[in-house]
Design a protein around this motif. Structure first.
Motif, PDB file in Angstrom:
ATOM      1  N   PRO A 296       0.760  -0.915   0.432  1.00  0.00           N
ATOM      2  CA  PRO A 296       0.365   0.076   0.085  1.00  0.00           C
ATOM      3  C   PRO A 296       0.708   1.282   0.135  1.00  0.00           C
ATOM      4  O   PRO A 296       0.197   2.332  -0.447  1.00  0.00           O
ATOM      5  CB  PRO A 296      -1.497  -0.068   1.350  1.00  0.00           C
ATOM      6  CG  PRO A 296      -0.123  -1.428   1.712  1.00  0.00           C
ATOM      7  CD  PRO A 296       0.372  -2.123   0.807  1.00  0.00           C
ATOM      8  N   THR A 297       1.926   1.212   0.718  1.00  0.00           N
ATOM      9  CA  THR A 297       2.883   1.834   0.704  1.00  0.00           C
ATOM     10  C   THR A 297       3.185   2.830  -0.834  1.00  0.00           C
ATOM     11  O   THR A 297       2.680   3.887  -1.611  1.00  0.00           O
ATOM     12  CB  THR A 297       4.160   2.256   1.527  1.00  0.00           C
ATOM     13  OG1 THR A 297       3.439   1.895   3.059  1.00  0.00           O
ATOM     14  CG2 THR A 297       4.789   3.495   1.738  1.00  0.00           C
ATOM     15  N   LEU A 298       3.784   1.268  -1.406  1.00  0.00           N
ATOM     16  CA  LEU A 298       4.279   2.076  -2.852  1.00  0.00           C
ATOM     17  C   LEU A 298       3.073   2.140  -3.754  1.00  0.00           C
ATOM     18  O   LEU A 298       2.833   3.225  -4.897  1.00  0.00           O
ATOM     19  CB  LEU A 298       4.853   0.487  -3.177  1.00  0.00           C
ATOM     20  CG  LEU A 298       5.141   0.610  -5.001  1.00  0.00           C
ATOM     21  CD1 LEU A 298       6.628   1.433  -5.041  1.00  0.00           C
ATOM     22  CD2 LEU A 298       5.880  -0.548  -5.842  1.00  0.00           C
ATOM     23  N   ALA A 299       2.020   2.054  -4.072  1.00  0.00           N
ATOM     24  CA  ALA A 299       0.643   2.305  -4.080  1.00  0.00           C
ATOM     25  C   ALA A 299       0.124   3.612  -3.721  1.00  0.00           C
ATOM     26  O   ALA A 299      -0.315   4.417  -5.303  1.00  0.00           O
ATOM     27  CB  ALA A 299      -0.788   1.448  -3.676  1.00  0.00           C
ATOM     28  N   SER A 300      -0.258   4.054  -2.550  1.00  0.00           N
ATOM     29  CA  SER A 300       0.029   5.407  -2.247  1.00  0.00           C
ATOM     30  C   SER A 300       0.965   6.613  -3.707  1.00  0.00           C
ATOM     31  O   SER A 300       0.616   7.477  -3.479  1.00  0.00           O
ATOM     32  CB  SER A 300       0.000   5.832  -0.359  1.00  0.00           C
ATOM     33  OG  SER A 300      -0.085   6.893  -0.514  1.00  0.00           O
ATOM     34  N   LYS A 301       2.922   6.290  -3.282  1.00  0.00           N
ATOM     35  CA  LYS A 301       3.421   6.590  -3.527  1.00  0.00           C
ATOM     36  C   LYS A 301       3.101   7.087  -5.195  1.00  0.00           C
ATOM     37  O   LYS A 301       3.372   8.142  -6.027  1.00  0.00           O
ATOM     38  CB  LYS A 301       4.556   6.488  -3.793  1.00  0.00           C
ATOM     39  CG  LYS A 301       4.837   6.468  -2.446  1.00  0.00           C
ATOM     40  CD  LYS A 301       6.517   6.454  -1.531  1.00  0.00           C
ATOM     41  CE  LYS A 301       7.331   6.355  -0.151  1.00  0.00           C
ATOM     42  NZ  LYS A 301       8.581   5.609  -0.229  1.00  0.00           N
ATOM     43  N   MET A 302       2.874   6.051  -5.877  1.00  0.00           N
ATOM     44  CA  MET A 302       2.466   5.527  -7.383  1.00  0.00           C
ATOM     45  C   MET A 302       1.337   6.390  -8.075  1.00  0.00           C
ATOM     46  O   MET A 302       0.993   6.787  -8.418  1.00  0.00           O
ATOM     47  CB  MET A 302       2.548   4.604  -7.593  1.00  0.00           C
ATOM     48  CG  MET A 302       4.251   3.357  -7.649  1.00  0.00           C
ATOM     49  SD  MET A 302       3.489   1.640  -8.800  1.00  0.00           S
ATOM     50  CE  MET A 302       3.342   2.144 -10.151  1.00  0.00           C
ATOM     51  N   GLU A 303       0.168   6.943  -7.180  1.00  0.00           N
ATOM     52  CA  GLU A 303      -1.141   6.871  -6.977  1.00  0.00           C
ATOM     53  C   GLU A 303      -0.536   8.819  -6.801  1.00  0.00           C
ATOM     54  O   GLU A 303      -1.130   9.415  -8.034  1.00  0.00           O
ATOM     55  CB  GLU A 303      -1.667   6.808  -6.685  1.00  0.00           C
ATOM     56  CG  GLU A 303      -3.382   7.611  -5.984  1.00  0.00           C
ATOM     57  CD  GLU A 303      -4.068   7.606  -8.181  1.00  0.00           C
ATOM     58  OE1 GLU A 303      -4.911   7.853  -7.824  1.00  0.00           O
ATOM     59  OE2 GLU A 303      -3.517   6.290  -8.525  1.00  0.00           O
ATOM     60  N   THR A 304      -0.029   9.583  -6.012  1.00  0.00           N
ATOM     61  CA  THR A 304       0.289  10.726  -5.661  1.00  0.00           C
ATOM     62  C   THR A 304       1.248  10.335  -6.692  1.00  0.00           C
ATOM     63  O   THR A 304       0.932  12.137  -7.362  1.00  0.00           O
ATOM     64  CB  THR A 304       1.224  11.173  -4.842  1.00  0.00           C
ATOM     65  OG1 THR A 304       0.406  10.389  -3.187  1.00  0.00           O
ATOM     66  CG2 THR A 304       1.891  12.010  -4.270  1.00  0.00           C
ATOM     67  N   ILE A 305       2.406  10.355  -7.373  1.00  0.00           N
ATOM     68  CA  ILE A 305       2.825  11.049  -8.654  1.00  0.00           C
ATOM     69  C   ILE A 305       2.351  10.879  -9.743  1.00  0.00           C
ATOM     70  O   ILE A 305       2.221  11.723 -10.162  1.00  0.00           O
ATOM     71  CB  ILE A 305       4.056   9.802  -8.733  1.00  0.00           C
ATOM     72  CG1 ILE A 305       5.411   9.545  -8.196  1.00  0.00           C
ATOM     73  CG2 ILE A 305       4.349   9.775 -10.303  1.00  0.00           C
ATOM     74  CD1 ILE A 305       6.032   8.292  -7.862  1.00  0.00           C
ATOM     75  N   PHE A 306       1.164   9.997  -9.976  1.00  0.00           N
ATOM     76  CA  PHE A 306       0.232  10.542 -11.181  1.00  0.00           C
ATOM     77  C   PHE A 306      -0.802  11.516 -11.038  1.00  0.00           C
ATOM     78  O   PHE A 306      -0.969  12.330 -11.901  1.00  0.00           O
ATOM     79  CB  PHE A 306      -0.956   9.761 -10.850  1.00  0.00           C
ATOM     80  CG  PHE A 306      -2.358   9.368 -11.847  1.00  0.00           C
ATOM     81  CD1 PHE A 306      -1.789   8.968 -13.070  1.00  0.00           C
ATOM     82  CD2 PHE A 306      -3.570   9.682 -11.167  1.00  0.00           C
ATOM     83  CE1 PHE A 306      -3.675  10.035 -13.575  1.00  0.00           C
ATOM     84  CE2 PHE A 306      -4.513   9.818 -11.660  1.00  0.00           C
ATOM     85  CZ  PHE A 306      -4.571   9.525 -13.247  1.00  0.00           C
ATOM     86  N   LEU A 307      -1.628  11.997  -9.735  1.00  0.00           N
ATOM     87  CA  LEU A 307      -1.521  13.134  -9.644  1.00  0.00           C
ATOM     88  C   LEU A 307      -0.797  14.596  -9.829  1.00  0.00           C
ATOM     89  O   LEU A 307      -1.443  15.429 -10.699  1.00  0.00           O
ATOM     90  CB  LEU A 307      -2.258  13.350  -7.564  1.00  0.00           C
ATOM     91  CG  LEU A 307      -3.346  11.930  -7.516  1.00  0.00           C
ATOM     92  CD1 LEU A 307      -3.880  12.473  -5.858  1.00  0.00           C
ATOM     93  CD2 LEU A 307      -5.011  12.366  -8.745  1.00  0.00           C
ATOM     94  N   ARG A 308       0.711  14.538  -9.574  1.00  0.00           N
ATOM     95  CA  ARG A 308       0.962  15.421  -9.985  1.00  0.00           C
ATOM     96  C   ARG A 308       1.742  15.216 -11.446  1.00  0.00           C
ATOM     97  O   ARG A 308       1.528  16.640 -12.136  1.00  0.00           O
ATOM     98  CB  ARG A 308       2.470  15.324  -9.089  1.00  0.00           C
ATOM     99  CG  ARG A 308       3.511  16.329  -9.325  1.00  0.00           C
ATOM    100  CD  ARG A 308       5.234  16.069  -8.608  1.00  0.00           C
ATOM    101  NE  ARG A 308       5.908  14.351  -8.625  1.00  0.00           N
ATOM    102  CZ  ARG A 308       6.318  14.247  -7.557  1.00  0.00           C
ATOM    103  NH1 ARG A 308       5.980  13.486  -6.151  1.00  0.00           N
ATOM    104  NH2 ARG A 308       6.812  12.598  -8.336  1.00  0.00           N
ATOM    105  N   SER A 309       1.421  14.413 -11.835  1.00  0.00           N
ATOM    106  CA  SER A 309       1.992  14.602 -13.165  1.00  0.00           C
ATOM    107  C   SER A 309       0.683  14.963 -14.004  1.00  0.00           C
ATOM    108  O   SER A 309       0.705  15.472 -15.076  1.00  0.00           O
ATOM    109  CB  SER A 309       1.893  12.958 -14.110  1.00  0.00           C
ATOM    110  OG  SER A 309       3.009  11.686 -13.393  1.00  0.00           O
ATOM    111  N   LEU A 310      -0.463  15.006 -13.549  1.00  0.00           N
ATOM    112  CA  LEU A 310      -1.811  15.046 -14.064  1.00  0.00           C
ATOM    113  C   LEU A 310      -1.748  17.158 -13.923  1.00  0.00           C
ATOM    114  O   LEU A 310      -1.960  17.524 -15.092  1.00  0.00           O
ATOM    115  CB  LEU A 310      -3.528  15.302 -13.142  1.00  0.00           C
ATOM    116  CG  LEU A 310      -3.580  13.633 -13.188  1.00  0.00           C
ATOM    117  CD1 LEU A 310      -5.184  13.897 -12.971  1.00  0.00           C
ATOM    118  CD2 LEU A 310      -3.635  13.329 -15.137  1.00  0.00           C
ATOM    119  N   GLU A 311      -1.144  17.354 -12.740  1.00  0.00           N
ATOM    120  CA  GLU A 311      -0.800  19.068 -12.875  1.00  0.00           C
ATOM    121  C   GLU A 311       0.404  19.511 -13.376  1.00  0.00           C
ATOM    122  O   GLU A 311       0.304  20.878 -14.120  1.00  0.00           O
ATOM    123  CB  GLU A 311      -0.245  18.975 -10.918  1.00  0.00           C
ATOM    124  CG  GLU A 311      -1.444  18.707 -10.378  1.00  0.00           C
ATOM    125  CD  GLU A 311      -1.260  18.835  -9.076  1.00  0.00           C
ATOM    126  OE1 GLU A 311       0.391  19.139  -8.430  1.00  0.00           O
ATOM    127  OE2 GLU A 311      -2.309  18.976  -7.727  1.00  0.00           O
TER     128      GLU A 311
END
Length: 116
Positions: free
Chosen positions: A60-75
């Motif tokens: 879950p920690t890696l999954a959360s980090k990957m989702e954060t990177i995705f959200l940052r990519s959208l910005e």
């Protein structure tokens, strides 16, 4: 292209999500773009790409980090095309693929390949 020639990425990503609790992303340089639950028909154009998947339950920690990177990519407001980007590059791509089935906006036409 190997066995991917006859495979649909959509089917693999959906299976990984439903049966293995995995979230998949397109992997770029310092960027991730979610595929799971964000499918677009033109993703089915076969071309070299990197996909990164993570098991949400087991890591879950890696999954959360990957989702954060995705959200940052959208910005990020940049347009990502290998070799640089400009409006003329985008227009060339639009013209090059304008007749491709996956550039259609007709949902029935786009789904035909999955009903065979």
């Amino acid at each position: 292209m190997g066995s991917w020639k006859n495979q649909h990425l959509y089917d693999i990503v959906k299976m990984l999500d439903e049966s293995a609790d995995m979230m998949c992303y397109w992997a770029g340089e310092g960027r991730l773009w979610r595929i799971t639950d964000c499918w677009m028909s033109y993703y089915d154009i076969h071309h070299w790409s990197n996909v990164a998947c993570v098991n949400r339950a087991r890591v879950p920690t890696l999954a959360s980090k990957m989702e954060t990177i995705f959200l940052r990519s959208l910005e990020d407001s940049k347009i990502w095309i290998k070799g640089g980007s400009s409006e003329s590059d985008l227009e060339l791509l639009r013209k090059k693929y304008s007749d491709h089935v996956l550039m259609s906006v007709d949902e029935e036409y786009l789904g035909m390949k999955y009903y065979k």
